[in-house]
Design a protein around this motif. Sequence first.
Motif, PDB file in Angstrom:
ATOM      1  N   LEU A 108     -27.070  15.944 -18.173  1.00  0.00           N
ATOM      2  CA  LEU A 108     -26.098  15.243 -17.348  1.00  0.00           C
ATOM      3  C   LEU A 108     -25.439  16.199 -16.368  1.00  0.00           C
ATOM      4  O   LEU A 108     -25.143  17.351 -16.705  1.00  0.00           O
ATOM      5  N   ASN A 109     -25.189  15.708 -15.181  1.00  0.00           N
ATOM      6  CA  ASN A 109     -24.391  16.431 -14.198  1.00  0.00           C
ATOM      7  C   ASN A 109     -22.929  16.076 -14.455  1.00  0.00           C
ATOM      8  O   ASN A 109     -22.491  14.974 -14.145  1.00  0.00           O
ATOM      9  N   ASP A 110     -22.201  17.006 -15.052  1.00  0.00           N
ATOM     10  CA  ASP A 110     -20.814  16.735 -15.420  1.00  0.00           C
ATOM     11  C   ASP A 110     -20.058  18.052 -15.458  1.00  0.00           C
ATOM     12  O   ASP A 110     -20.672  19.127 -15.516  1.00  0.00           O
ATOM     13  N   THR A 111     -18.739  17.979 -15.420  1.00  0.00           N
ATOM     14  CA  THR A 111     -17.947  19.200 -15.373  1.00  0.00           C
ATOM     15  C   THR A 111     -16.599  19.022 -16.047  1.00  0.00           C
ATOM     16  O   THR A 111     -16.072  17.907 -16.115  1.00  0.00           O
ATOM     17  N   LEU A 112     -16.080  20.097 -16.571  1.00  0.00           N
ATOM     18  CA  LEU A 112     -14.717  20.111 -17.089  1.00  0.00           C
ATOM     19  C   LEU A 112     -13.739  20.235 -15.923  1.00  0.00           C
ATOM     20  O   LEU A 112     -14.049  20.886 -14.926  1.00  0.00           O
ATOM     21  N   PRO A 113     -12.543  19.670 -16.022  1.00  0.00           N
ATOM     22  CA  PRO A 113     -12.026  18.938 -17.187  1.00  0.00           C
ATOM     23  C   PRO A 113     -12.340  17.444 -17.196  1.00  0.00           C
ATOM     24  O   PRO A 113     -11.979  16.757 -18.135  1.00  0.00           O
ATOM     25  N   GLU A 114     -13.039  16.918 -16.160  1.00  0.00           N
ATOM     26  CA  GLU A 114     -13.208  15.465 -16.070  1.00  0.00           C
ATOM     27  C   GLU A 114     -14.121  14.895 -17.156  1.00  0.00           C
ATOM     28  O   GLU A 114     -13.777  13.928 -17.822  1.00  0.00           O
ATOM     29  N   LEU A 115     -15.343  15.462 -17.296  1.00  0.00           N
ATOM     30  CA  LEU A 115     -16.344  14.950 -18.243  1.00  0.00           C
ATOM     31  C   LEU A 115     -16.540  13.447 -18.083  1.00  0.00           C
ATOM     32  O   LEU A 115     -16.751  12.721 -19.059  1.00  0.00           O
ATOM     33  N   LYS A 116     -16.534  12.989 -16.846  1.00  0.00           N
ATOM     34  CA  LYS A 116     -16.559  11.546 -16.571  1.00  0.00           C
ATOM     35  C   LYS A 116     -17.842  10.894 -17.062  1.00  0.00           C
ATOM     36  O   LYS A 116     -17.812   9.822 -17.675  1.00  0.00           O
ATOM     37  N   ASN A 117     -18.975  11.536 -16.797  1.00  0.00           N
ATOM     38  CA  ASN A 117     -20.246  10.872 -17.094  1.00  0.00           C
ATOM     39  C   ASN A 117     -20.512  10.777 -18.590  1.00  0.00           C
ATOM     40  O   ASN A 117     -21.002   9.752 -19.078  1.00  0.00           O
ATOM     41  N   ARG A 144      -5.907  19.064 -20.330  1.00  0.00           N
ATOM     42  CA  ARG A 144      -6.706  17.873 -20.024  1.00  0.00           C
ATOM     43  C   ARG A 144      -8.127  18.015 -20.568  1.00  0.00           C
ATOM     44  O   ARG A 144      -8.677  17.082 -21.158  1.00  0.00           O
ATOM     45  N   ALA A 145      -8.720  19.186 -20.369  1.00  0.00           N
ATOM     46  CA  ALA A 145     -10.081  19.414 -20.853  1.00  0.00           C
ATOM     47  C   ALA A 145     -10.146  19.291 -22.375  1.00  0.00           C
ATOM     48  O   ALA A 145     -11.078  18.686 -22.926  1.00  0.00           O
ATOM     49  N   PHE A 146      -9.161  19.856 -23.053  1.00  0.00           N
ATOM     50  CA  PHE A 146      -9.133  19.805 -24.521  1.00  0.00           C
ATOM     51  C   PHE A 146      -8.996  18.360 -25.000  1.00  0.00           C
ATOM     52  O   PHE A 146      -9.645  17.956 -25.972  1.00  0.00           O
ATOM     53  N   ARG A 147      -8.164  17.599 -24.331  1.00  0.00           N
ATOM     54  CA  ARG A 147      -7.982  16.197 -24.701  1.00  0.00           C
ATOM     55  C   ARG A 147      -9.296  15.431 -24.541  1.00  0.00           C
ATOM     56  O   ARG A 147      -9.675  14.634 -25.397  1.00  0.00           O
ATOM     57  N   THR A 264      -5.340  12.380 -14.267  1.00  0.00           N
ATOM     58  CA  THR A 264      -5.122  13.747 -14.740  1.00  0.00           C
ATOM     59  C   THR A 264      -4.112  13.837 -15.878  1.00  0.00           C
ATOM     60  O   THR A 264      -3.864  14.922 -16.393  1.00  0.00           O
ATOM     61  N   ASP A 265      -3.527  12.724 -16.269  1.00  0.00           N
ATOM     62  CA  ASP A 265      -2.430  12.752 -17.237  1.00  0.00           C
ATOM     63  C   ASP A 265      -2.764  12.009 -18.527  1.00  0.00           C
ATOM     64  O   ASP A 265      -1.882  11.444 -19.166  1.00  0.00           O
ATOM     65  N   GLY A 266      -4.031  12.014 -18.922  1.00  0.00           N
ATOM     66  CA  GLY A 266      -4.412  11.313 -20.134  1.00  0.00           C
ATOM     67  C   GLY A 266      -4.561   9.823 -19.950  1.00  0.00           C
ATOM     68  O   GLY A 266      -4.596   9.075 -20.927  1.00  0.00           O
ATOM     69  N   LYS A 267      -4.651   9.380 -18.717  1.00  0.00           N
ATOM     70  CA  LYS A 267      -4.805   7.969 -18.401  1.00  0.00           C
ATOM     71  C   LYS A 267      -6.146   7.728 -17.703  1.00  0.00           C
ATOM     72  O   LYS A 267      -6.737   8.636 -17.121  1.00  0.00           O
ATOM     73  N   VAL A 268      -6.604   6.501 -17.785  1.00  0.00           N
ATOM     74  CA  VAL A 268      -7.735   6.067 -16.976  1.00  0.00           C
ATOM     75  C   VAL A 268      -7.307   4.811 -16.230  1.00  0.00           C
ATOM     76  O   VAL A 268      -6.408   4.080 -16.673  1.00  0.00           O
ATOM     77  N   ALA A 269      -7.946   4.577 -15.103  1.00  0.00           N
ATOM     78  CA  ALA A 269      -7.633   3.400 -14.295  1.00  0.00           C
ATOM     79  C   ALA A 269      -8.904   2.611 -14.030  1.00  0.00           C
ATOM     80  O   ALA A 269      -9.975   3.177 -13.812  1.00  0.00           O
ATOM     81  N   GLY A 401      -6.015  -2.954  -6.399  1.00  0.00           N
ATOM     82  CA  GLY A 401      -5.109  -2.016  -7.046  1.00  0.00           C
ATOM     83  C   GLY A 401      -5.713  -1.442  -8.314  1.00  0.00           C
ATOM     84  O   GLY A 401      -6.934  -1.488  -8.520  1.00  0.00           O
ATOM     85  N   GLU A 402      -4.859  -0.924  -9.183  1.00  0.00           N
ATOM     86  CA  GLU A 402      -5.309  -0.246 -10.392  1.00  0.00           C
ATOM     87  C   GLU A 402      -4.698  -0.869 -11.646  1.00  0.00           C
ATOM     88  O   GLU A 402      -3.535  -1.278 -11.645  1.00  0.00           O
ATOM     89  N   PHE A 403      -5.489  -0.905 -12.691  1.00  0.00           N
ATOM     90  CA  PHE A 403      -5.024  -1.254 -14.032  1.00  0.00           C
ATOM     91  C   PHE A 403      -5.141   0.014 -14.867  1.00  0.00           C
ATOM     92  O   PHE A 403      -6.243   0.535 -15.063  1.00  0.00           O
ATOM     93  N   ILE A 404      -4.019   0.538 -15.383  1.00  0.00           N
ATOM     94  CA  ILE A 404      -3.977   1.858 -15.996  1.00  0.00           C
ATOM     95  C   ILE A 404      -3.682   1.743 -17.488  1.00  0.00           C
ATOM     96  O   ILE A 404      -2.821   0.969 -17.916  1.00  0.00           O
ATOM     97  N   LEU A 405      -4.409   2.539 -18.284  1.00  0.00           N
ATOM     98  CA  LEU A 405      -4.195   2.577 -19.729  1.00  0.00           C
ATOM     99  C   LEU A 405      -4.495   3.965 -20.255  1.00  0.00           C
ATOM    100  O   LEU A 405      -5.107   4.791 -19.566  1.00  0.00           O
ATOM    101  N   ASP A 406      -4.072   4.229 -21.500  1.00  0.00           N
ATOM    102  CA  ASP A 406      -4.316   5.533 -22.109  1.00  0.00           C
ATOM    103  C   ASP A 406      -5.803   5.762 -22.306  1.00  0.00           C
ATOM    104  O   ASP A 406      -6.554   4.869 -22.669  1.00  0.00           O
ATOM    105  N   GLU A 407      -6.211   7.006 -22.073  1.00  0.00           N
ATOM    106  CA  GLU A 407      -7.610   7.372 -22.233  1.00  0.00           C
ATOM    107  C   GLU A 407      -8.096   7.115 -23.665  1.00  0.00           C
ATOM    108  O   GLU A 407      -9.207   6.618 -23.877  1.00  0.00           O
TER     109      GLU A 407
END
Length: 598
Positions: A108-117, A144-147, A264-269, A401-407
């Motif tokens: 996978l093409n991915d990187t810290l701290p996002e690790l999105k994929n 963030r990376a550790f989380r 970046t704050d432990g949330k996803v949208a 817009g965005e709907f935001i919740l905890d990761e």
Amino acid sequence: MMTKLNDEHETFNGNDGQKTTRIMADFYTEHVKQLSTQYNAQRFEDVHQSWQAYWPKAEQRVLDVGAGTGRDAKWFCNQGCDVYAIEPNDEMRAAGRHYTQSQNVTWLNDTLPELKNILSLGIQFDVILVSAVWMHLAESHRQRAFRKLSNLLAPNGKLVITLRHGEFNDGRVSYPVSVTEQETLAKAHGLQVVHVQSAPDNMKRDTVRWETVVLNMPDDGSGALLKIRHILVNDSKVATYKLALLRALVRIANAHPGSIIDKTDGKVALPLGLVALYWTKQYRRLLSYPVHQASQFDHHESHSGIQQSSNTTKGLGFIKDNWRSLHTLGANDLSIGALFLGQEARAVTGTLSDCATTIRDMPVKHLWHKDKTNHLFQVNKRTVRKSDRVIIDKQYLDSFGEFILDEQFWQSLKVFGSWIEPLIVNQWIGLMQSFELNKSRYVSLEQYHQALQWEDAKHDTRAVRQRAEELIRETNRLKSVWSGKDIRKKYHIDHCIPFAHWPNNNLWNLLPTSDNENLNKKDRVPSASKLQQSRTRVLDWWREAWKSEEAKQTFMIQSVMALPGLPNDTGSFDDVFEAMNVQVKGVKGKLLLREWHD
């Protein structure tokens, strides 16, 4: 960037600007051949002796973060592990693919701290190795990376982080590291430090020394699950709004990993328009479901279908003129990639906007944890101008817009969705059965279940079958993507990822095959080797079947919303194939499905 040098995995995502990032990327790109030779000359057993007691065993799932040219990934595979390897540098990743080509490693093409994929796949790992990576990660990104890494751990999973002490003299950037920092991060994220060991440098460099930290996930991270269960079982409800919202989120988590917007704050949208779309799809079926009309309240238009609120004198907040203008559209018509024109397009936009407002003002406002100010969700709603032409794609859904919740909440929806959704349905039925209007209409249990089925969750291959028939008439040929056999006279349309396990009728997931092959495949997923053997034939089918501008646009919109790692503007069938390959393995790993070889 993440890569390996000699005995090291190295990643960089610092805060010193694009110039420094470019220097790091250029270093690995320019030295890939030398680094590959040096790195792969080191034995895994020598480099990682410091945590030998925790080496993964056969059939365990392993994530190699900063996999470089694949030495460790190859070793894990040779032990019988299910291996995922992350490497963002294109040249290093290509070298790693080549080095592990005889092994079943998912790159996978991915990187810290996002690790999105990797997060988008919704799977958990028994062992995560982050070797010689941490010192290249800026201190501001480490929490963030550790989380993110801890959210990827399975119950009793091990996170292994090796720390390099000693500066670089070749221009690469590094930051101070310590075991104390790891202990602090572990305490903040519910992990336990179970092993620490120091070691000299494997390449005998006097200025370099190493420490290995092994951390354990002691439970299943069920804090989010307890919140979900509280919403379902204990939270007071006078309408079905809370259940509808939660079910929409479960469905999105399962079907649209490409829709997530990382914070970046432990949330996803999520795109607010996507949440509103799934809300609309649910209620269009429920409110149009035919039931026996035998109530004094039946004259009220908001009481058509199965009643969704205990208040029989008040309608549902989102049933307005826009909703009424869509009377000819069912849930199936509101699909990803659909095109609407004229008044219908304006009504679609108005309906989604009205539903988004109800979501914000009702369930989101009344869903909180312990304290009324501690809301579980947040909505940032934007005004969307109505247009005479609407395509339901990610850009359009983002515009609301965005709907935001905890990761962590989001990850629980992804991992435990197959357990959560039946509980939602049962609670929803129980709530509807308590409403006086439904009682007076004698709505049966079977009718409740039928009304709560997803209208689009049908094994529907008609559009692809129609295209196959057109190609047979135009070219006098049709070949199986799995074998290359001529199947003009006897063909089936196969769901690459079986519909029984992942209800998805997207164009990329529907492939022509022989009747015998499809019947033999049953509800199994194609193996990695089978997919690679069929790659050229799959791509040829896609390029021929969906070559018109409109068809290709629909194909790409559906792919972006359903598959991990694809940019919004993707136009590459090759990229879609790679993303499909990853999704196949992710669904297999999450649901423990059997593989089909032939």
